[in-house]
Structures are given as C-alpha cells and as structure tokens.
Enzyme design. Sequence first.
Site, PDB file in Angstrom:
ATOM      1  N   TYR A   1     -49.908  17.139  73.855  1.00 54.18           N
ATOM      2  CA  TYR A   1     -50.759  16.145  73.186  1.00 54.18           C
ATOM      3  C   TYR A   1     -50.725  14.817  73.959  1.00 54.18           C
ATOM      4  CZ  TYR A   1     -52.018  12.577  69.697  1.00 54.18           C
ATOM      5  OH  TYR A   1     -52.571  11.498  69.049  1.00 54.18           O
TER       6      TYR A   1
ATOM      7  N   VAL B   1     -58.410   7.372  60.626  1.00 54.01           N
ATOM      8  CA  VAL B   1     -58.888   6.088  61.150  1.00 54.01           C
ATOM      9  C   VAL B   1     -60.409   6.018  61.035  1.00 54.01           C
ATOM     10  CG1 VAL B   1     -59.052   4.650  63.236  1.00 54.01           C
ATOM     11  CG2 VAL B   1     -56.918   5.844  62.702  1.00 54.01           C
TER      12      VAL B   1
ATOM     13  N   THR C   1     -55.416  16.199  67.056  1.00 51.94           N
ATOM     14  CA  THR C   1     -54.201  15.469  66.670  1.00 51.94           C
ATOM     15  C   THR C   1     -53.055  16.378  66.199  1.00 51.94           C
ATOM     16  OG1 THR C   1     -55.126  15.133  64.475  1.00 51.94           O
ATOM     17  CG2 THR C   1     -55.392  13.328  66.038  1.00 51.94           C
TER      18      THR C   1
ATOM     19  N   GLY D   1     -61.832  11.567  59.828  1.00 52.53           N
ATOM     20  CA  GLY D   1     -60.381  11.464  60.025  1.00 52.53           C
ATOM     21  C   GLY D   1     -59.803  10.233  59.346  1.00 52.53           C
TER      22      GLY D   1
HETATM   23  N1  LIG Z   1     -52.212  10.415  63.576  1.00 52.91           N
HETATM   24  C1  LIG Z   1     -51.325   9.696  64.266  1.00 52.91           C
HETATM   25  O1  LIG Z   1     -50.144   9.574  63.892  1.00 52.91           O
HETATM   26  C2  LIG Z   1     -51.761   8.963  65.519  1.00 52.91           C
HETATM   27  C3  LIG Z   1     -50.810   8.215  66.232  1.00 52.91           C
HETATM   28  C4  LIG Z   1     -51.220   7.536  67.374  1.00 52.91           C
HETATM   29  C5  LIG Z   1     -52.543   7.593  67.791  1.00 52.91           C
HETATM   30  N2  LIG Z   1     -53.432   8.336  67.092  1.00 52.91           N
HETATM   31  C6  LIG Z   1     -54.817   8.392  67.581  1.00 52.91           C
HETATM   32  O2  LIG Z   1     -55.646   7.721  66.648  1.00 52.91           O
HETATM   33  C7  LIG Z   1     -56.945   8.336  66.624  1.00 52.91           C
HETATM   34  C8  LIG Z   1     -57.319   8.706  65.203  1.00 52.91           C
HETATM   35  O3  LIG Z   1     -56.324   9.599  64.690  1.00 52.91           O
HETATM   36  P1  LIG Z   1     -56.387  10.129  63.181  1.00 52.91           P
HETATM   37  O4  LIG Z   1     -54.981  10.250  62.707  1.00 52.91           O
HETATM   38  O5  LIG Z   1     -57.390   9.349  62.413  1.00 52.91           O
HETATM   39  O6  LIG Z   1     -56.931  11.621  63.433  1.00 52.91           O
HETATM   40  P2  LIG Z   1     -57.362  12.710  62.347  1.00 52.91           P
HETATM   41  O7  LIG Z   1     -57.186  12.196  60.961  1.00 52.91           O
HETATM   42  O8  LIG Z   1     -56.689  13.982  62.731  1.00 52.91           O
HETATM   43  O9  LIG Z   1     -58.930  12.849  62.612  1.00 52.91           O
HETATM   44  C9  LIG Z   1     -59.392  13.432  63.811  1.00 52.91           C
HETATM   45  C10 LIG Z   1     -60.901  13.463  63.785  1.00 52.91           C
HETATM   46  O10 LIG Z   1     -61.326  14.151  64.973  1.00 52.91           O
HETATM   47  C11 LIG Z   1     -62.262  15.165  64.602  1.00 52.91           C
HETATM   48  N3  LIG Z   1     -62.218  16.283  65.539  1.00 52.91           N
HETATM   49  C12 LIG Z   1     -61.216  17.158  65.745  1.00 52.91           C
HETATM   50  N4  LIG Z   1     -61.579  18.075  66.669  1.00 52.91           N
HETATM   51  C13 LIG Z   1     -62.856  17.752  67.057  1.00 52.91           C
HETATM   52  C14 LIG Z   1     -63.783  18.326  67.979  1.00 52.91           C
HETATM   53  N5  LIG Z   1     -63.499  19.414  68.693  1.00 52.91           N
HETATM   54  N6  LIG Z   1     -64.993  17.723  68.118  1.00 52.91           N
HETATM   55  C15 LIG Z   1     -65.305  16.621  67.400  1.00 52.91           C
HETATM   56  N7  LIG Z   1     -64.474  16.037  66.506  1.00 52.91           N
HETATM   57  C16 LIG Z   1     -63.253  16.610  66.337  1.00 52.91           C
HETATM   58  C17 LIG Z   1     -61.813  15.604  63.200  1.00 52.91           C
HETATM   59  O11 LIG Z   1     -62.860  16.304  62.557  1.00 52.91           O
HETATM   60  P3  LIG Z   1     -62.501  17.317  61.340  1.00 52.91           P
HETATM   61  O12 LIG Z   1     -62.054  16.446  60.208  1.00 52.91           O
HETATM   62  O13 LIG Z   1     -63.780  18.028  61.072  1.00 52.91           O
HETATM   63  O14 LIG Z   1     -61.412  18.193  61.870  1.00 52.91           O
HETATM   64  C18 LIG Z   1     -61.500  14.216  62.590  1.00 52.91           C
HETATM   65  O15 LIG Z   1     -62.687  13.594  62.176  1.00 52.91           O
HETATM   66  C19 LIG Z   1     -56.864   9.531  67.578  1.00 52.91           C
HETATM   67  O16 LIG Z   1     -57.339   9.134  68.831  1.00 52.91           O
HETATM   68  C20 LIG Z   1     -55.368   9.810  67.683  1.00 52.91           C
HETATM   69  O17 LIG Z   1     -55.032  10.429  68.906  1.00 52.91           O
HETATM   70  C21 LIG Z   1     -53.089   9.008  65.954  1.00 52.91           C
END
Ligand SMILES: NC(=O)c1ccc[n+]([C@@H]2O[C@H](COP(=O)([O-])OP(=O)(O)OC[C@H]3O[C@@H](n4cnc5c(N)ncnc54)[C@H](OP(=O)(O)O)[C@@H]3O)[C@@H](O)[C@H]2O)c1
Length: 307
Positions: A127, A15, A64, A13
């Site tokens: 979410y 982060v 996400t 992902g």
């Molecule tokens: N994006 C935002 O704007 C935002 C804002 C605030 C907080 N956050 C938090 O920050 C953190 C990182 O977010 P991010 O934007 O880096 O997320 P991201 O790019 O969507 O990456 C999510 C990761 O989770 C994995 N994943 C999804 N479903 C899964 C499952 N069932 N089992 C195991 N792994 C799974 C994905 O794997 P695949 O690549 O194989 O799908 C990917 O590696 C999260 O906790 C999110 O809630 C994000």
Amino acid sequence: MGNTKILIFGSSGQVGSELRHKLACLGQIAAVEYPRVDFSQPDSIRESVRVSEPAVIVNAAAYTAVDKAESEPELAMAVNGIAPGVIAEEAKRLGSIMVHFSTDYVFDGTKPGPYLETDSPNPLSVYGKTKLAGDQAIAAVGCESLILRTSWVYGARGNNCMLTMLRLAEERDELRIVDDQHGAPTSSECIAQATADILAQILPPAKGGLEGRSGIYHLTNAGETTWFGFAKAFLARRTEADGTAAPNLVAIKASQYPRPAKRPANSRLSCQRVQETFGVRMPHWEDALSLVLETMRRGTRQNSVKG
Ligand SMILES: NC(=O)c1ccc[n+]([C@@H]2O[C@H](COP(=O)([O-])OP(=O)(O)OC[C@H]3O[C@@H](n4cnc5c(N)ncnc54)[C@H](OP(=O)(O)O)[C@@H]3O)[C@@H](O)[C@H]2O)c1
C-alpha cells in the site's frame, strides 16, 4: 457559491463524503463514484474528467485495504500508483488544479521525530509503495497540485479503526491494542475542512491559483498518541457520555499482532509547512475526537426520533 467546477473522485469514502459537504460553498460539485469511474481503467478516468471539464479535481479515491494490498499488488498499483498520474495529465491539459491525498505509510517510521515533506520515503508495505508511486506520478506530470499527506483517518462513518474497535468493545470483555506505533488520529471532517480552507485561498474570483505553492503538504490533527491511547480516549468518552462500561484494555506490541502489511512505528508528520504556507492549523486530535463523537451522537438521536 462560485461557478468553479470541482470534480471529486472517491466521494463515497471517509474523506470524499466530507469533501462533498465542505467544498459545496466553493463551487459546483460533480462527484463521480466507482464503478462509474474505475481507477483500474485509465480511459474511464479520462472520460470523467473530459465530461465535466473541472477547474479543480479532488482525488479522494484510493485502494485503502492495507493488508489486502499485499495479495493484490497489481490492482493496488493501478488505483494508487497509476491513476493519480492519469488525473494529473488531465489536470495539466485543462490547466486545472489537482488535490490528492497521500499517507504516512510512505515512510518506514525509523526517524526519531516527526517527518518533514523533504524526508526520504521508504515504504514498508505494498500500500505504501503504491501511494508513493502515485505521489511521484503527479510530480512527474508537473500539473498545479497539492498532495496532502495524512494519517490514521477516522470519522463518524465509513471503514475505520475507531468504528471497528467500538463494535468490538460491544462484543468483548477485553481488547488488546497496539501501543508501540505513534501517530495522530485525523478526522475526515478536519481533513475536508482544511482542504476547503486552502482552496478558498486559491480559487477565483479573488485568487490567482497556487502561484508556486504546488507540492506535498503534511496534514494531520495536532498532537500524537498510540492506537492504545486513541482507543482509551474514545472508550472513556463513551463511558462519560452514556455510562457504557469500557472493556479491559491491554497494551500490546505490534509484533504481538502480526498482520500481512508492516506499519511504521513512527507515523508522526510535521504540519509546519501547511501552517506557514496556507495558515492552516489543524485542531488537536482530542478536540477533533470530541466533535466526531458528538456527530455520532446527533446521528443516533436523529435516527431514534425518525424511528
Ligand atoms: N484511511 C486511512 O487511515 C488513511 C490514512 C492516510 C491516508 N489516507 C488517504 O486518504 C485518502 C482517502 O482515504 P479514505 O479513508 O477516505 O478512503 P476510503 O474511505 O477507503 O474511500 C476510498 C474511496 O475510493 C473509492 N475507490 C476504491 N477503489 C476504486 C476504484 N478502483 N476506482 C474508483 N474509485 C475507487 C471507494 O469507492 P467505493 O466506496 O465504491 O469502494 C471510496 O469512494 C486516500 O488517498 C488514502 O490513501 C487514508
């Protein structure tokens, strides 16, 4: 590099991929990705942890897809609400430290000023509810943990609003962008760097763990803007850098762009606690944006040299 074993979930992902680079100097990284670990299957989480027996577990995996979660609440709850508690149980059993990421979407956005860690959450979306359940599950287990709540994550790679809007800017003469939601765009690289800086303070050989500093910390880039302000900034930088004309930008209200999940109007998070506790000062979002755009330009240049 130390001998500390660091297990990262979600390393594909936004982060997680930055964490993989930034934490490498702190220990031996083990990264287990979906579908080898599936957060909807608690046993697969337990097995991944038991195989690597890490001293630190960093969970950047999450469901996400904010709008899709409205129609897949069970899956979103399994991944965001239940899985973090399973990881926390494993961390407690091993005496490991857990690092987890959470979101501004746990708040309803009605507070006039920036949210503190002590403010009551009241999520507006599925979410947000599932992420809050994850935070609460970790707290209930009571392992050594850091829950880093961030907002509006973007970077040079992955799924994010900036890359989507840059793509749309290529295709359209006009973009309508929400101008009544306030927050801090936060680069995935800054989040990973701050995580590394915090871990460097608590990991062996020199350091003795969290020592009573477990808990929730807000962690966003400094300053604030709206989605409209953010888009205006990165499109202007693109014009400055390569002369590409920006499309006409129209500021709209969130109510003019209805989506399945409601977002908070105020996503501003106070980062005073992480500054005072760990000395972490995140860069201003405009400086972070310059770094991300520079990374993207370097990537494009390298690809064109290779091609
Ligand atoms: N994006 C935002 O704007 C935002 C804002 C605030 C907080 N956050 C938090 O920050 C953190 C990182 O977010 P991010 O934007 O880096 O997320 P991201 O790019 O969507 O990456 C999510 C990761 O989770 C994995 N994943 C999804 N479903 C899964 C499952 N069932 N089992 C195991 N792994 C799974 C994905 O794997 P695949 O690549 O194989 O799908 C990917 O590696 C999260 O906790 C999110 O809630 C994000």
